[in-house]
Design a protein around this motif. Structure first.
Motif, short mmCIF file in Angstrom:
data_model
loop_
_atom_site.label_atom_id
_atom_site.label_comp_id
_atom_site.label_asym_id
_atom_site.label_seq_id
_atom_site.Cartn_x
_atom_site.Cartn_y
_atom_site.Cartn_z
N LEU A 2 -12.79 -7.75 21.12
CA LEU A 2 -13.87 -8.68 20.80
C LEU A 2 -13.40 -9.79 19.87
CD1 LEU A 2 -16.75 -9.11 21.56
CD2 LEU A 2 -17.45 -7.57 19.77
N ASN A 3 -12.51 -9.46 18.94
CA ASN A 3 -11.98 -10.49 18.04
C ASN A 3 -11.27 -11.59 18.82
OD1 ASN A 3 -12.80 -9.49 15.55
ND2 ASN A 3 -10.96 -8.29 15.26
N GLU A 35 -23.44 -15.09 20.30
CA GLU A 35 -23.68 -13.78 20.92
C GLU A 35 -22.49 -12.85 20.70
OE1 GLU A 35 -24.59 -14.89 24.94
OE2 GLU A 35 -26.67 -15.35 24.47
N LEU A 36 -21.29 -13.38 20.83
CA LEU A 36 -20.10 -12.56 20.60
C LEU A 36 -20.03 -12.09 19.15
CD1 LEU A 36 -17.40 -14.57 22.59
CD2 LEU A 36 -18.24 -12.27 23.12
N TYR A 41 -20.67 -7.77 14.99
CA TYR A 41 -21.29 -7.18 13.80
C TYR A 41 -22.10 -5.93 14.15
CZ TYR A 41 -19.73 -10.76 10.62
OH TYR A 41 -18.95 -11.57 9.84
N LYS A 42 -22.72 -5.91 15.31
CA LYS A 42 -23.45 -4.73 15.73
C LYS A 42 -22.50 -3.55 15.89
CE LYS A 42 -26.50 -2.86 19.19
NZ LYS A 42 -26.76 -2.80 20.60
N GLU A 43 -21.36 -3.79 16.53
CA GLU A 43 -20.37 -2.72 16.71
C GLU A 43 -19.82 -2.26 15.37
OE1 GLU A 43 -17.39 -3.92 19.53
OE2 GLU A 43 -18.84 -4.01 21.17
N GLU A 46 -22.40 -0.06 13.70
CA GLU A 46 -22.46 1.25 14.33
C GLU A 46 -21.27 2.11 13.91
OE1 GLU A 46 -22.77 0.33 18.48
OE2 GLU A 46 -24.90 -0.18 18.31
N THR A 47 -20.11 1.48 13.73
CA THR A 47 -18.92 2.20 13.29
C THR A 47 -19.11 2.72 11.88
OG1 THR A 47 -17.52 0.82 14.69
CG2 THR A 47 -16.44 2.01 12.91
N VAL A 48 -19.66 1.92 11.01
CA VAL A 48 -19.87 2.32 9.61
C VAL A 48 -20.90 3.44 9.54
CG1 VAL A 48 -20.78 1.55 7.38
CG2 VAL A 48 -19.19 0.10 8.65
N ILE A 49 -21.95 3.34 10.32
CA ILE A 49 -23.01 4.35 10.30
C ILE A 49 -22.49 5.70 10.80
CG2 ILE A 49 -25.19 5.04 11.38
CD1 ILE A 49 -26.04 2.10 11.21
#
Length: 51
Positions: A2-3, A35-36, A41-43, A46-49
């Motif tokens: 994604l980066n 959007e990207l 940031y969403k991913e 989710e990784t941190v959570i």
């Protein structure tokens, strides 16, 4: 990754601005970049959570 997609889209957007492309093209690229970034940031969230 994604980066990489974000970097490519940012470069494409910057080039279109420098080349004086039509506003609609610049706007569309900007929306796609946003959007990207939102997906990134969403991913990350989710990784941190999940840790």
């Amino acid at each position: 990754m994604l980066n990489d997609d974000i970097c490519k889209k940012r470069d494409e957007l910057n080039k279109s601005i420098l080349d004086g492309k039509d506003y609609k093209i610049i706007y569309q690229l900007s929306v796609e970049l946003d959007e990207l970034i939102a997906k990134y940031y969403k991913e990350e969230k989710e990784t941190v959570i999940s840790i």
